[in-house]
Write an enzyme that holds these catalytic residues in place. Structure first.
Site, mmCIF file in Angstrom:
data_model
loop_
_atom_site.group_PDB
_atom_site.id
_atom_site.type_symbol
_atom_site.label_atom_id
_atom_site.label_comp_id
_atom_site.label_asym_id
_atom_site.label_seq_id
_atom_site.Cartn_x
_atom_site.Cartn_y
_atom_site.Cartn_z
ATOM 1 C CG ASP A 326 -18.499 -58.792 -17.018
ATOM 2 O OD1 ASP A 326 -18.068 -57.937 -16.218
ATOM 3 O OD2 ASP A 326 -19.203 -58.491 -17.983
ATOM 4 C CD GLU A 520 -14.158 -51.116 -20.858
ATOM 5 O OE1 GLU A 520 -13.550 -51.562 -21.859
ATOM 6 O OE2 GLU A 520 -15.256 -51.554 -20.488
#
Ligand SMILES: *[C@@H]1O[C@H](CO)[C@@H](O)[C@H](O)[C@H]1NC(C)=O
Ligand SMILES: *[C@@H]1O[C@H](CO)[C@@H](O)[C@H](O)[C@H]1NC(C)=O
Ligand SMILES: *[C@@H]1O[C@H](CO)[C@@H](O)[C@H](O)[C@H]1NC(C)=O
Ligand SMILES: *[C@@H]1O[C@H](CO)[C@@H](O)[C@H](O)[C@H]1NC(C)=O
Length: 596
Positions: A326, A520
């Site tokens: 997403d 991340e």
């Protein structure tokens, strides 16, 4: 809308999906299905008023707040406020109301130091380069600052929280995360197992089992507003890795019914049939804005062209969340604009790879438990999956697998790192043709020029501005690409895997030297972490990044070398341990962070 969902054309390819839609919604109109049933956290007048009044920049803030009292009393108080003529579109008015009835977010977790952490895990002994070994030890230390436990009050009074109670402590992806997430956990567990933290792992697996028992599947994350969508199914893979490491057949045997229950959910609620082949799709039947991103979703929904269905838009958005990507041009019909999102039409390569891996792991585990019949059943499922992937997802023209759009009957010809994931499984080839396929796939990567970046394989080649696109490189994608190539019997293909592993190590190592943090995701062009041009907050992280690096150090520790870094950065690296512990104490202290 029914015609859009079950149009005659869609019916041909999608009998199972259309059949289940009405059952799942209980005959309800999609537009009425919210992210969950809570009238505080998932839909209703108060949620709308708070989000529309723009009390917080981040829509997630409100839905993570704890109620000070029962929901009905709060809703009555809100009705009284609205009835009193107060301006409920005013941020000040709504802020005042929230102060009275809600506690600030971020109070459900308490810090927990893993009890099974130990100083020198064995795998580090096999890392030849001393700088990398030292770095690996520091990453291993990060687990200590990422442990969290849900407070007992969430168990005792769950109706006051959006948090889902889980009984065992968890390792969160990053220091600021306020809940656990599903697929991130797989790579965290890979890392924990290398760190020999088998008790922590067992607890996290037990939490997942509890989720399956309660919901029939594992939600996207540990909040009520995540309970109508899942994420890439990796529970069984994590269980198999745990079994490999521990031989704990007693525990794993008790888990089998829950692994199968999750598998059955994917096979009965997330499938589509194309030319007789059953494949999996992500499908979250939610027809309203995501509570945690309410304003963003409302904004796009209100800009949709006349004639397009907002409920269908919301379902496609929730479905993209279920995919883990997403968002990405991968789900956009026009590859650029989220308003063209059509995730529900797509049969994704990676999901079917996860399902194949799951089937193979179930067969393997059952065999080890001495349950041959069950093992044979799942081995047959692997064979069916292999045929389905070959028939529907393989493109002989491109020499690679491609996502397939069941509404148009076309492949998506764009490059996505997930296109080559089948190499990670046994779901290709017929026992003789594997090396031909592997060579063709490498040629495909060369043709797409995706092997040219210093920072690893890009997610896609499209600059959409979305995070699951160029120029971002994500740890789980690097892991599956490298692992897939490494499992080839062709020397040249294995060599490519080693090179990509070294590149990914370089990027992670250099950024750690520079920022004392694991990130991340990284930019494959510059090797920086995205957003590093401007201001950013360092946070202790990052679970899946750590897991993948530890895995690569373990797998390639004999050949990997630390990349050269500047002297200033070297000094910082050696001070890293101290700085990290300071960051850890900040992130676990009183400070409340607003967003993820
Ligand atoms: C909210 O966003 C606006 C605009 O970006 C910014 O000026 C403001 O400082 C932000 N407020 C908070 C509390 O972060
Ligand atoms: C799966 O679909 C069935 C209907 O086919 C439905 O009854 C069930 O609730 C669904 N399961 C979940 C966990 O959504
Ligand atoms: C687990 O059991 C298998 C088969 O008995 C054995 O080969 C393996 O070494 C054991 N592994 C561990 C970690 O004890
Ligand atoms: C995306 O599409 C919407 C509606 O079709 C339009 O309003 C918006 O301007 C588009 N955005 C971009 C960046 O093109």
């Amino acid at each position: 809308m029914a015609s859009r969902w079950c149009s005659p054309f869609l019916m041909i390819v999608s009998v199972m999906f259309c059949g289940k839609t009405s059952a799942q919604g209980g005959g309800e109109n999609l537009a009425n299905i919210a992210a969950c049933d809570s009238e505080i956290y998932c839909s209703g007048r108060l949620l709308e008023a708070v989000q529309n009044a723009h009390v917080f920049n981040d829509s997630k803030t409100f839905v993570d707040m704890k109620m000070k009292t029962e929901q009905d009393e709060i809703l009555r108080a809100f009705d009284a406020l609205a009835g009193s003529g107060a301006d409920i579109s005013s941020a000040e008015v709504m802020q005042g109301f929230l102060d009275q009835w809600f506690d600030p977010p971020g109070s459900e977790f308490e810090v927990w130091e893993p009890t099974d952490w130990r100083d020198s895990p064995k795998f580090l002994d096999n890392v030849a380069d001393s700088s990398l070994r030292e770095w690996g030890r520091k990453i291993h230390e990060l687990w200590k600052s990422l442990g969290r436990k849900v407070k007992p009050d969430v168990r005792d009074r769950p109706h006051l929280y959006s948090m889902l109670y889980v009984p065992y402590p968890v390792i969160v992806p990053g220091g600021r995360f306020r809940e656990f997430y599903y697929w991130d956990t797989y790579w965290i567990i890979r890392g924990l197992l290398l760190s020999e933290m088998t008790e922590s792992t067992k607890g996290m697996l037990s939490n997942f089992a509890e989720m399956v028992e309660r919901f029939g599947f594992i939600p996207n994350g540990g909040r009520v507003y995540y309970t109508r969508r899942s994420q890439p199914p990796v529970f069984t893979l994590a269980m198999r890795d745990y079994l490999d490491q521990t031989n704990d057949t007693g525990f794993v045997r008790t888990m089998m019914p829950l692994l199968e229950m999750e598998y059955n959910f994917w096979m009965s609620n997330r499938t589509v049939t194309v030319s007789g082949h059953v494949l999996n799709q992500y499908q979250a039947s939610i027809g309203k804005s995501r509570p945690e991103s309410w304003r963003e979703d409302e904004e796009v929904a209100s800009s949709l062209q006349t004639g397009s269905d907002p409920a269908r838009f919301h379902a496609n958005v929730a479905t993209a969340c279920e995919s883990g990507w997403d968002f990405s041009s991968r789900w956009f019909e026009d590859s650029a604009n989220i308003s063209s999102i059509s995730t529900m039409d797509i049969i994704p390569v990676d999901l079917n790879v996860f399902m194949c891996a799951c089937e193979a792991a179930l067969a393997d585990i059952f065999l080890r438990l001495g349950l041959g019949d069950a093992a044979a059943r799942y081995q047959a499922a692997v064979e069916r999956r292999r045929s389905a992937i070959d028939a529907v997802l393989w493109s002989d023209q491109q020499g690679v697998w491609l996502d397939y759009n069941s509404a148009t009957g076309q492949h998506n010809n764009r490059f996505y790192a997930s296109n080559i994931f089948p190499l990670y499984t046994t779901c290709y080839g017929d026992g003789t043709a594997e090396s031909d396929i592997e060579r063709r796939v490498v040629n495909y990567l060369k043709r797409e020029n995706v092997l040219d970046y210093p920072g690893g394989v890009p997610t896609s080649t499209i600059h959409s501005g979305e995070q699951w696109d160029f120029p971002n490189g994500w740890p789980p994608l690097q892991h599956l690409v490298i692992e897939g190539l490494a499992s080839s019997s062709v020397g040249e293909v294995q060599q490519l895997a080693r090179e990509l592993a070294q590149r990914w190590i370089n990027v992670n190592y250099r950024q750690f030297a520079k920022t004392q943090a694991m990130w991340e995701k990284y930019d494959v062009e510059t090797g920086e972490h995205p957003g590093s041009g401007g201001e950013y907050d360092v946070q202790v992280g990052f679970g899946w990044t750590n897991g993948v690096v530890l895995h690569l150090l373990d797998k390639y520790g004999h050949v990997l070398r630390a990349p050269p870094i500047s002297t200033a950065a070297t000094v910082v690296l050696h001070r890293g341990a101290l700085i990290l512990s300071i960051i850890a104490s900040i992130s676990t202290g009183q400070l409340h962070f607003e967003c993820l």
